[in-house]
Write an enzyme that holds these catalytic residues in place. Structure first.
Site, PDB file in Angstrom:
ATOM      1  N   ASP A  13       0.768  -1.256   0.000  1.00  0.00           N
ATOM      2  CA  ASP A  13       0.000   0.000   0.000  1.00  0.00           C
ATOM      3  C   ASP A  13       0.800   1.308   0.000  1.00  0.00           C
ATOM      4  O   ASP A  13       0.428   2.245   0.710  1.00  0.00           O
ATOM      5  CB  ASP A  13      -0.954   0.022   1.201  1.00  0.00           C
ATOM      6  CG  ASP A  13      -1.779  -1.242   1.348  1.00  0.00           C
ATOM      7  OD1 ASP A  13      -1.929  -1.974   0.357  1.00  0.00           O
ATOM      8  OD2 ASP A  13      -2.268  -1.498   2.459  1.00  0.00           O
ATOM      9  N   LYS A  75      -6.944  -4.507  -2.702  1.00  0.00           N
ATOM     10  CA  LYS A  75      -7.536  -5.116  -1.519  1.00  0.00           C
ATOM     11  C   LYS A  75      -8.326  -4.081  -0.733  1.00  0.00           C
ATOM     12  O   LYS A  75      -8.101  -2.885  -0.865  1.00  0.00           O
ATOM     13  CB  LYS A  75      -6.460  -5.766  -0.643  1.00  0.00           C
ATOM     14  CG  LYS A  75      -5.463  -4.800  -0.032  1.00  0.00           C
ATOM     15  CD  LYS A  75      -4.391  -5.560   0.760  1.00  0.00           C
ATOM     16  CE  LYS A  75      -3.440  -4.638   1.474  1.00  0.00           C
ATOM     17  NZ  LYS A  75      -4.025  -3.821   2.520  1.00  0.00           N
ATOM     18  N   CYS A 108      -1.723  -2.025   8.120  1.00  0.00           N
ATOM     19  CA  CYS A 108      -1.687  -3.057   7.077  1.00  0.00           C
ATOM     20  C   CYS A 108      -0.412  -3.899   7.102  1.00  0.00           C
ATOM     21  O   CYS A 108      -0.472  -5.112   6.890  1.00  0.00           O
ATOM     22  CB  CYS A 108      -1.891  -2.414   5.705  1.00  0.00           C
ATOM     23  SG  CYS A 108      -3.532  -1.673   5.512  1.00  0.00           S
TER      24      CYS A 108
END
Length: 179
Positions: A13, A75, A108
């Site tokens: 990310d 995601k 994350c």
């Protein structure tokens, strides 16, 4: 210990404006570029993730420019391990060791590390390629990963560990990336 033939680099990310406001963002992005270049030279597979790109934007250009032959896995879950495409890709690569990078350390990246460790993967968090908006959240995320059994490393440490020797055929190329 990590080995070239059983290691995958996971990029979590590193996207849009969020990447630019991370603690020591410039250094993190530069180090991530080096890690990706080194992994490519050593032919280590790379899995590239994006969290809700419609909202957070695409991967930062600094990172994306080195991932030209890959596509990101989109995601919505914080942990990549709760994403079927990620799990399938990881299984197909048949790798047991993960070099984990990305943002944010305490969300994350941490949740992905936690779930990879539950699945008995060997995880090394590449500390200089991981960040959060604040230093304290970066440190808490890394500490929690270590408590669960992840190891920490740096770009330089990981790449030289993967080569094992100055006699490695890619030693000079990797050394140029580090300098």
């Amino acid at each position: 210990m990590i080995h070239v033939d059983e290691t995958v680099l996971v990029i979590v990310d590193v996207q849009g404006k969020l990447a630019k406001i991370m603690h020591q963002s410039k250094e993190m992005l530069t180090n991530l570029e080096r890690m990706i270049q080194g992994a490519s030279i050593l032919e280590i597979p790379i899995i590239w993730l994006e969290q809700y790109p419609k909202g957070l934007g695409p991967t930062s250009d600094e990172v994306k420019q080195h991932l030209t032959n890959l596509s990101p896995i989109e995601k919505m879950t914080f942990s990549a391990c709760k994403n079927e495409e990620f799990k399938e890709t990881l299984e197909q690569l048949n790798c047991q060791s993960i070099l984990l990078t990305g943002i944010e350390s305490h969300i994350c990246v941490y949740q992905t590390a936690r779930d990879l460790l539950k699945e008995d993967y060997y995880v090394e968090a590449v500390v200089d390629c991981i960040s959060s908006r604040t230093l304290i959240n970066k440190e808490i995320g890394l500490e929690k990963m270590k408590q669960l059994g992840a190891y920490v490393t740096s770009v330089e440490m990981a790449l030289f560990d993967l080569m094992g020797s100055a006699e490695h055929p890619h030693f000079k190329e990797i050394s140029k990336i580090i300098k």
